[in-house]
Write a protein that holds these residues in place. Structure first.
Motif, PDB file in Angstrom:
ATOM      1  N   GLY A  10      35.207  41.433  50.822  1.00 27.72           N
ATOM      2  CA  GLY A  10      34.414  40.027  51.237  1.00 27.72           C
ATOM      3  C   GLY A  10      32.966  40.535  51.156  1.00 27.72           C
ATOM      4  O   GLY A  10      32.334  39.729  52.404  1.00 27.72           O
ATOM      5  N   GLY A  11      32.246  41.198  50.550  1.00 26.43           N
ATOM      6  CA  GLY A  11      30.983  41.500  50.835  1.00 26.43           C
ATOM      7  C   GLY A  11      30.171  40.661  49.821  1.00 26.43           C
ATOM      8  O   GLY A  11      30.678  39.363  49.653  1.00 26.43           O
ATOM      9  N   TYR A  12      28.961  40.913  49.417  1.00 19.57           N
ATOM     10  CA  TYR A  12      28.166  40.422  48.604  1.00 19.57           C
ATOM     11  C   TYR A  12      28.596  39.499  47.322  1.00 19.57           C
ATOM     12  O   TYR A  12      28.829  38.391  47.083  1.00 19.57           O
ATOM     13  CB  TYR A  12      27.166  41.013  48.179  1.00 19.57           C
ATOM     14  CG  TYR A  12      26.086  41.361  49.462  1.00 19.57           C
ATOM     15  CD1 TYR A  12      25.206  40.244  50.167  1.00 19.57           C
ATOM     16  CD2 TYR A  12      25.783  42.486  49.980  1.00 19.57           C
ATOM     17  CE1 TYR A  12      24.230  40.601  51.288  1.00 19.57           C
ATOM     18  CE2 TYR A  12      25.233  42.708  51.199  1.00 19.57           C
ATOM     19  CZ  TYR A  12      24.342  41.572  51.493  1.00 19.57           C
ATOM     20  OH  TYR A  12      23.566  42.168  52.765  1.00 19.57           O
ATOM     21  N   GLY A  13      29.545  40.549  46.586  1.00 15.45           N
ATOM     22  CA  GLY A  13      30.007  40.039  45.137  1.00 15.45           C
ATOM     23  C   GLY A  13      31.373  39.166  45.525  1.00 15.45           C
ATOM     24  O   GLY A  13      31.653  38.107  44.972  1.00 15.45           O
ATOM     25  N   GLY A  14      32.284  39.610  46.379  1.00 15.95           N
ATOM     26  CA  GLY A  14      33.268  39.055  46.675  1.00 15.95           C
ATOM     27  C   GLY A  14      33.349  37.664  47.300  1.00 15.95           C
ATOM     28  O   GLY A  14      34.002  36.759  47.025  1.00 15.95           O
ATOM     29  N   THR A  15      32.336  37.486  48.179  1.00 14.99           N
ATOM     30  CA  THR A  15      32.303  36.133  48.736  1.00 14.99           C
ATOM     31  C   THR A  15      31.737  35.247  47.573  1.00 14.99           C
ATOM     32  O   THR A  15      32.067  33.931  47.479  1.00 14.99           O
ATOM     33  CB  THR A  15      31.104  36.079  50.010  1.00 14.99           C
ATOM     34  OG1 THR A  15      30.209  36.757  49.624  1.00 14.99           O
ATOM     35  CG2 THR A  15      32.055  36.666  51.082  1.00 14.99           C
ATOM     36  N   ALA A  16      30.800  35.862  46.897  1.00 11.30           N
ATOM     37  CA  ALA A  16      30.050  34.782  45.820  1.00 11.30           C
ATOM     38  C   ALA A  16      31.310  34.298  44.671  1.00 11.30           C
ATOM     39  O   ALA A  16      31.245  33.117  44.323  1.00 11.30           O
ATOM     40  CB  ALA A  16      29.163  35.670  45.262  1.00 11.30           C
ATOM     41  N   VAL A  17      32.047  35.200  44.373  1.00  6.42           N
ATOM     42  CA  VAL A  17      33.128  34.814  43.256  1.00  6.42           C
ATOM     43  C   VAL A  17      34.277  34.159  43.897  1.00  6.42           C
ATOM     44  O   VAL A  17      34.595  33.076  43.339  1.00  6.42           O
ATOM     45  CB  VAL A  17      33.525  36.271  42.635  1.00  6.42           C
ATOM     46  CG1 VAL A  17      34.644  36.786  43.528  1.00  6.42           C
ATOM     47  CG2 VAL A  17      34.443  35.778  41.266  1.00  6.42           C
ATOM     48  N   TYR A  93      44.824  36.915  38.308  1.00  8.81           N
ATOM     49  CA  TYR A  93      43.573  37.442  38.300  1.00  8.81           C
ATOM     50  C   TYR A  93      43.540  38.132  39.502  1.00  8.81           C
ATOM     51  O   TYR A  93      43.539  37.881  40.812  1.00  8.81           O
ATOM     52  CB  TYR A  93      42.447  36.422  38.063  1.00  8.81           C
ATOM     53  CG  TYR A  93      42.774  35.485  36.823  1.00  8.81           C
ATOM     54  CD1 TYR A  93      42.758  36.041  35.350  1.00  8.81           C
ATOM     55  CD2 TYR A  93      43.446  34.274  36.994  1.00  8.81           C
ATOM     56  CE1 TYR A  93      43.081  35.074  34.415  1.00  8.81           C
ATOM     57  CE2 TYR A  93      43.888  33.441  35.891  1.00  8.81           C
ATOM     58  CZ  TYR A  93      43.680  33.979  34.581  1.00  8.81           C
ATOM     59  OH  TYR A  93      44.057  33.180  33.595  1.00  8.81           O
ATOM     60  N   LEU A  94      42.663  39.577  39.211  1.00  2.00           N
ATOM     61  CA  LEU A  94      42.199  40.308  40.428  1.00  2.00           C
ATOM     62  C   LEU A  94      40.804  40.515  40.142  1.00  2.00           C
ATOM     63  O   LEU A  94      40.540  41.041  39.149  1.00  2.00           O
ATOM     64  CB  LEU A  94      43.013  41.560  40.272  1.00  2.00           C
ATOM     65  CG  LEU A  94      43.080  42.480  41.492  1.00  2.00           C
ATOM     66  CD1 LEU A  94      43.808  41.727  42.765  1.00  2.00           C
ATOM     67  CD2 LEU A  94      43.899  43.631  41.233  1.00  2.00           C
ATOM     68  N   VAL A  95      40.123  40.341  41.442  1.00  2.00           N
ATOM     69  CA  VAL A  95      38.816  40.716  41.432  1.00  2.00           C
ATOM     70  C   VAL A  95      38.566  41.826  42.580  1.00  2.00           C
ATOM     71  O   VAL A  95      38.918  41.497  43.809  1.00  2.00           O
ATOM     72  CB  VAL A  95      37.729  39.647  41.801  1.00  2.00           C
ATOM     73  CG1 VAL A  95      36.322  40.169  41.649  1.00  2.00           C
ATOM     74  CG2 VAL A  95      38.026  38.401  40.746  1.00  2.00           C
ATOM     75  N   PHE A 268      38.952  42.547  37.166  1.00  2.00           N
ATOM     76  CA  PHE A 268      37.518  42.727  37.183  1.00  2.00           C
ATOM     77  C   PHE A 268      37.075  43.380  38.356  1.00  2.00           C
ATOM     78  O   PHE A 268      37.670  43.444  39.368  1.00  2.00           O
ATOM     79  CB  PHE A 268      37.009  41.442  37.190  1.00  2.00           C
ATOM     80  CG  PHE A 268      37.142  40.539  35.936  1.00  2.00           C
ATOM     81  CD1 PHE A 268      36.398  40.189  35.137  1.00  2.00           C
ATOM     82  CD2 PHE A 268      38.303  39.694  36.270  1.00  2.00           C
ATOM     83  CE1 PHE A 268      36.716  39.434  33.924  1.00  2.00           C
ATOM     84  CE2 PHE A 268      38.869  38.685  35.350  1.00  2.00           C
ATOM     85  CZ  PHE A 268      38.066  38.550  34.124  1.00  2.00           C
ATOM     86  N   ALA A 269      36.057  44.404  38.004  1.00  2.00           N
ATOM     87  CA  ALA A 269      35.443  44.858  39.313  1.00  2.00           C
ATOM     88  C   ALA A 269      33.769  44.639  39.458  1.00  2.00           C
ATOM     89  O   ALA A 269      33.107  44.654  38.404  1.00  2.00           O
ATOM     90  CB  ALA A 269      35.452  46.611  38.911  1.00  2.00           C
ATOM     91  N   ILE A 270      33.527  44.314  40.483  1.00  2.00           N
ATOM     92  CA  ILE A 270      32.050  43.927  40.635  1.00  2.00           C
ATOM     93  C   ILE A 270      31.131  44.547  41.772  1.00  2.00           C
ATOM     94  O   ILE A 270      32.132  45.409  42.628  1.00  2.00           O
ATOM     95  CB  ILE A 270      31.751  42.469  40.988  1.00  2.00           C
ATOM     96  CG1 ILE A 270      32.426  41.898  42.314  1.00  2.00           C
ATOM     97  CG2 ILE A 270      32.443  41.805  39.692  1.00  2.00           C
ATOM     98  CD1 ILE A 270      32.402  40.474  42.717  1.00  2.00           C
ATOM     99  N   GLY A 271      29.969  44.526  41.948  1.00  3.30           N
ATOM    100  CA  GLY A 271      29.310  45.087  43.289  1.00  3.30           C
ATOM    101  C   GLY A 271      29.304  46.622  42.923  1.00  3.30           C
ATOM    102  O   GLY A 271      29.201  47.174  41.829  1.00  3.30           O
ATOM    103  N   ASP A 272      29.180  47.117  44.218  1.00  2.00           N
ATOM    104  CA  ASP A 272      28.989  48.620  44.136  1.00  2.00           C
ATOM    105  C   ASP A 272      30.192  49.419  43.564  1.00  2.00           C
ATOM    106  O   ASP A 272      30.037  50.532  43.317  1.00  2.00           O
ATOM    107  CB  ASP A 272      29.073  49.232  45.554  1.00  2.00           C
ATOM    108  CG  ASP A 272      27.479  48.984  46.311  1.00  2.00           C
ATOM    109  OD1 ASP A 272      26.682  47.979  45.749  1.00  2.00           O
ATOM    110  OD2 ASP A 272      27.321  49.310  47.395  1.00  2.00           O
ATOM    111  N   ALA A 284      22.562  42.178  42.624  1.00  2.95           N
ATOM    112  CA  ALA A 284      23.091  42.568  41.453  1.00  2.95           C
ATOM    113  C   ALA A 284      24.848  41.989  41.510  1.00  2.95           C
ATOM    114  O   ALA A 284      25.197  41.484  40.806  1.00  2.95           O
ATOM    115  CB  ALA A 284      23.200  43.936  41.261  1.00  2.95           C
ATOM    116  N   ALA A 285      25.224  42.294  42.816  1.00  7.40           N
ATOM    117  CA  ALA A 285      26.456  41.700  43.037  1.00  7.40           C
ATOM    118  C   ALA A 285      26.890  40.411  42.736  1.00  7.40           C
ATOM    119  O   ALA A 285      27.684  39.889  42.289  1.00  7.40           O
ATOM    120  CB  ALA A 285      26.928  42.224  44.363  1.00  7.40           C
TER     121      ALA A 285
END
Length: 360
Positions: A10-17, A93-95, A268-272, A284-285
């Motif tokens: 639940g960081g920058y990318g996870g909360t956004a998606v 789906y998995l992020v 999918f993988a996002i952020g750091d 970027a995330a």
């Protein structure tokens, strides 16, 4: 049936998606912390007590339909996530958005927000009583921490040691580094570059205790407190099964232009976590999250992922306290203290997160 999406982290990318897909699918956000931590402002929260509460945002207001499960991912494979509690969450789906670890105080290292705030206050108390501060690392974190300390306590002696020959290594112009060095010099920050300590400091980082260290060049440095300002470690040890094969030796995860793991069109993988040739930044995330949200929508509708991500060119906004710092963007060139303060230094982008978490 509604598609189920498990977002791990639940960081920058996870909360956004998670927010982007909340109204279109059954979203489960898996996160061990009780509140989102706005790490961009963590160093300000260390030195300024008025900021300590401002960097924590409870997850309660993030999702309207989806749920937030407060637990840690123990194992993730192509079909879902097994939690530390033993519970299993199956997903279509998995992020993967578990980000990276970094030494405190740039990132808090506890899951409970009350404990994290207490740690920031205790470290601030220790820092307040210290006359001499040693920072190991002349990258963005080390410089930013130096700027925050000098802005709050101009009389403290701050020394930065780094084996690199200049500050902020990376694909940035010399003019950018020169601007940072000039501001640091005006603040009275001492830079010892091209050398390192012969031995690690004998005390715990962030704890007030006077010691003397010696650099490999023979310089003695006496300090009352020190901080480690280097050492990013991607959080990917929970990947299992076929997903583990996408994990690189450095801990990052291989992704394609659509941010899917190779051969795993629903993961999918996002952020750091994503192995992309760009600086690891919150912005970027967020852009990764936009691409992934588009692609998951396409898959749910029966199509193929069509959105792709192109890594951003080198760019950075590096504040040195609320009114100092320097920035560099390919389109704008080098920007000085005033513009950097407008972009990031004064407000540290907190407003957008109040909106995201329904606190405006």
């Amino acid at each position: 049936m509604t598609a189920k999406i498990a977002v791990v982290g639940g960081g920058y990318g996870g909360t956004a998606v998670a927010k982007a897909l909340d109204e279109e699918a059954d979203v489960v956000l898996i996160e061990p912390r009780d509140a989102f931590v706005h790490n961009v402002a963590a160093l300000r929260a260390l030195v300024d007590p008025s900021w300590t509460d401002e960097i924590f945002f409870p997850y309660d207001g993030l999702l309207k339909r989806g749920i937030v499960v407060r637990d840690r991912a123990a194992r993730a494979d192509e079909s879902g996530v097994t939690l530390g509690s033993g519970e299993r969450i199956e997903a279509d789906y998995l992020v993967l958005a578990t980000g990276s670890g970094y030494p405190f105080p740039a990132k808090v290292d506890v899951d409970d927000s009350a404990a994290a705030k207490a740690a920031l206050r205790a470290t601030r108390d220790a820092l307040t009583g210290a006359e001499r501060v040693l920072l190991l690392g002349a990258g963005p974190t080390g410089l930013e921490l130096a700027g925050e300390i000098k802005a709050m306590w101009p009389g403290k002696a701050v020394t930065i040691v780094d084996p690199a020959e200049d500050v902020v290594t990376g694909d940035y112009p010399d003019e950018f580094r020169a601007e940072l060095r000039a501001q640091l010099d005006a603040m009275g920050v001492e830079l010892l570059l091209g050398t390192s300590l012969r031995e690690a400091p004998p005390t715990t980082p962030g704890r007030a205790e006077t010691f003397t260290a010696v650099t490999r060049s023979g310089r003695k440095v006496t300090a009352d407190i020190w901080f480690r300002c280097y050492g990013v470690v991607p959080n990917s040890g929970y990947l299992a099964g076929g997903l583990a094969g996408s994990r690189r030796p450095d801990g990052q995860v291989e992704v394609g232009p659509d941010l899917c793991l190779p051969g795993r069109p629903r993961v999918f993988a996002i952020g750091d976590l994503a192995a992309l040739p760009e600086a690891k930044r919150a912005g970027a995330a967020g852009r990764h999250a936009e691409v992934v949200a588009q692609n998951i929508r396409a898959l749910i509708a029966g199509g193929d992922p069509v959105a792709t991500y192109a890594p951003s060119p080198p760019g950075i906004a590096l504040p040195l306290g609320p009114s100092g710092g320097a920035s560099y963007w390919a389109d704008d060139g080098v920007l000085g203290a005033e513009k950097t303060s407008e972009i990031k230094g004064a407000h540290l982008m907190t407003g957008r997160f109040r909106d995201l978490f329904g606190l405006s």
